[in-house]
Design an enzyme around this catalytic site. Structure first.
Site, mmCIF file in Angstrom:
data_model
loop_
_atom_site.group_PDB
_atom_site.id
_atom_site.type_symbol
_atom_site.label_atom_id
_atom_site.label_comp_id
_atom_site.label_asym_id
_atom_site.label_seq_id
_atom_site.Cartn_x
_atom_site.Cartn_y
_atom_site.Cartn_z
ATOM 1 N N GLY A 76 -55.967 -15.983 -142.650
ATOM 2 C CA GLY A 76 -56.920 -17.019 -143.001
ATOM 3 C C GLY A 76 -58.185 -16.421 -143.595
ATOM 4 C CG ASP A 77 -61.398 -16.757 -142.227
ATOM 5 O OD1 ASP A 77 -61.818 -17.929 -142.275
ATOM 6 O OD2 ASP A 77 -61.136 -16.156 -141.174
ATOM 7 N N GLY B 179 -60.301 -17.096 -148.859
ATOM 8 C CA GLY B 179 -61.046 -17.621 -149.999
ATOM 9 C C GLY B 179 -60.340 -18.780 -150.671
ATOM 10 C CE LYS B 180 -56.632 -21.400 -146.492
ATOM 11 N NZ LYS B 180 -56.878 -20.137 -145.766
ATOM 12 C CB ALA C 270 -59.306 -23.975 -140.726
ATOM 13 N N GLY C 271 -61.850 -24.604 -142.421
ATOM 14 C CA GLY C 271 -62.517 -25.379 -143.456
ATOM 15 C C GLY C 271 -62.536 -24.715 -144.806
ATOM 16 C CG HIS C 272 -60.715 -25.586 -148.003
ATOM 17 N ND1 HIS C 272 -60.164 -24.363 -147.709
ATOM 18 C CD2 HIS C 272 -59.664 -26.442 -148.122
ATOM 19 C CE1 HIS C 272 -58.840 -24.484 -147.651
ATOM 20 N NE2 HIS C 272 -58.521 -25.729 -147.888
ATOM 21 N NE ARG D 57 -39.643 -36.178 -126.187
ATOM 22 C CZ ARG D 57 -39.342 -34.925 -125.873
ATOM 23 N NH1 ARG D 57 -39.380 -33.975 -126.793
ATOM 24 N NH2 ARG D 57 -39.019 -34.603 -124.643
ATOM 25 C CD GLN E 91 -55.709 -23.031 -139.088
ATOM 26 O OE1 GLN E 91 -54.727 -23.660 -139.436
ATOM 27 N NE2 GLN E 91 -56.729 -23.611 -138.512
ATOM 28 C CB THR F 218 -53.456 -21.791 -135.584
ATOM 29 O OG1 THR F 218 -54.095 -23.047 -135.368
ATOM 30 C CG2 THR F 218 -52.321 -21.922 -136.576
ATOM 31 C CB ALA G 190 -71.077 -19.371 -137.727
ATOM 32 C CG LEU H 48 -60.968 -6.869 -157.780
ATOM 33 C CD1 LEU H 48 -59.881 -6.189 -156.957
ATOM 34 C CD2 LEU H 48 -60.462 -7.159 -159.185
ATOM 35 C CG ASP H 49 -66.862 -9.760 -156.133
ATOM 36 O OD1 ASP H 49 -65.816 -10.404 -155.903
ATOM 37 O OD2 ASP H 49 -67.971 -10.081 -155.663
#
Length: 430
Positions: free
Chosen positions: A12-13, A15-16, A39-41, A144, A224, A239, A302, A332-333
């Protein structure tokens, strides 16, 4: 038209957010197919930053249909709060542009309580969950006894369903020395929120089938990464859902034959949040430098991320499990200015070299990375938009990654800005 599935190929993380943002602009329908609000974008559109946890990325773009699929577990209070926040940024959210699967399961406050008390009971052996109730909610789904999104429209049957759910959870709370929950404590807030949420309930599999029939482009976005998958990840430090590409089908109700291109989001090095094995983790100033330059802190929690060298063994494993057609190589940078780089090409285990991560946790903890050392580059790659803009040693690094993971680089990101992207293969026309 090609339908694209975006999955993380590491922990995860990766850079999606940036790539999902870029793809969502060109999609007609954006579907979230697993996970919860753990999780978040982060999307940046016209200089405005949007932080999304449950809402699909298409929400902040006009003219898109956003879908929360049945594979997602939904905290109704968190969802309403997120909707209010995004509306406060000038985004319109209504049943015309947001659909929620009637058979998606809910996260309730009692799930969060269970999450916390179990982690507390584990002590040093804790898994490192976000404490947001994701795991207990998925357990209720498998057991169920879950309350589903569509149940909010049927208040007459809700009390009995809540009672059944609490009959499972209260004994555990009691046994661990915590107060039990009453039916009314769980039921009252649900009934209060129901009128605000029920208009969004839809038959999602049918909705997506209609979109496909119209030739619309569908983007499936996961949360994730592959190595946190409940089956294929580093169990138990994973997860509680399937994060792999196959879940895009199961978590939306759209058959696997409709998943045309699988894009694996892959960081140019490796990071991980929380506990669990990490063969290439760096504990020195190199690892610290990667974290500082890469701003490695979780969007939602965070939490500081652990950093290490690129692990080609794990990414290749993710490629095979997901059926990845191409990767988006991110950040990459962050590697700019490093004299040498290392790539993990295998593991040593009991005197033998292996090319996969074992599923046994004890063996995972024992593997030692086998590294290949490559020359770094001093020139900046930040903002590069063509291969010609990249240093020769950087291109060599990318090509070696392609060889080791047995998959081409389709997209290469050289900064957080969406325009700073080298496009090799367009996933929507791949």
């Amino acid at each position: 038209m090609t339908n694209v599935v975006v999955v993380g190929s590491q922990w995860g993380d990766e850079g999606k957010g940036k790539i999902v943002d870029w793809l969502s602009e060109r999609a007609d329908v954006v579907v979230r197919f697993q996970g919860g609000h753990n999780a978040g974008h982060t999307l940046v559109i016209d200089g405005v930053k949007y932080k999304l946890s449950l809402l699909p990325s298409g929400t902040v773009r006009g003219g898109k249909l956003s879908v929360i699929g049945n594979g997602v577990v939904i905290d109704p209070a968190a969802l309403l709060e997120e909707m209010d926040t995004i509306r406060g940024q000038g985004v319109e959210i209504n049943p015309e542009n947001l659909a929620i699967a009637e058979n998606a399961c809910l996260i309730l406050p009692v799930h969060q309580k269970i999450d916390h008390v179990r982690e507390e009971a584990l002590g040093k052996a804790k898994i490192g969950t976000t404490g947001r109730g994701i795991g207990p909610a998925y357990e209720d789904k498998c057991g169920r006894r879950a309350i589903r999104f569509g149940d909010l429209a049927d208040p007459d049957t809700l009390p009995a369903k809540v009672e059944k759910l609490l009959a499972h959870h209260n004994p555990l709370l009691r046994g661990l020395g915590h107060d039990e929950w009453s039916v009314e404590e769980v039921l009252a807030p649900l009934l209060e929120m129901a009128p605000k949420l029920t208009p969004y309930s839809q038959i999602v599999w049918q909705l997506l089938d209609d979109a496909k029939s119209k030739g619309q482009r569908i983007l499936f976005e996961g949360a994730q990464g592959t190595l946190l998958d409940v089956d294929h990840g580093t169990v138990p430090f994973v997860t509680s859902s399937n994060t792999v590409a196959g879940q895009a089908s199961a978590g939306s109700g759209m058959g696997p034959g409709s998943l045309d291109y699988i894009l694996g989001i892959t960081k140019a090095y490796t990071t991980r949040v929380g506990s669990g094995p990490f063969p290439t983790e760096l504990f020195d100033e190199v690892g610290q430098g990667l974290g500082e330059r890469g701003h490695e802190f979780g969007t939602v929690t965070a939490r500081k991320r652990r950093c290490g060298w690129f692990d080609a063994v794990l990414v290749r494993q993710a490629v095979k499990v997901n059926g990845i057609n191409g990767i988006a190589l991110m950040k990459l940078d962050v590697l700019d200015g490093m004299e040498e780089l290392k790539i993990c090409t295998g593991y040593k285990l009991n005197g033998e070299t292996i090319k996969h991560l074992p599923s046994n946790p004890a063996q995972q903890a024992e593997v030692e990375p086998v590294y290949e050392v490559m020359e770094g580059w001093s020139d900046s790659t930040e903002g590069a938009r063509t291969w010609a803009d990249l240093p020769a040693t950087c291109v060599k690094y990318i090509k070696r990654i392609e060889e080791l993971i047995d998959t081409p680089v389709a997209v290469c990101s050289t900064s957080p800005e969406r325009e700073d992207t080298i496009l090799v293969t367009d996933p929507f026309n791949g």
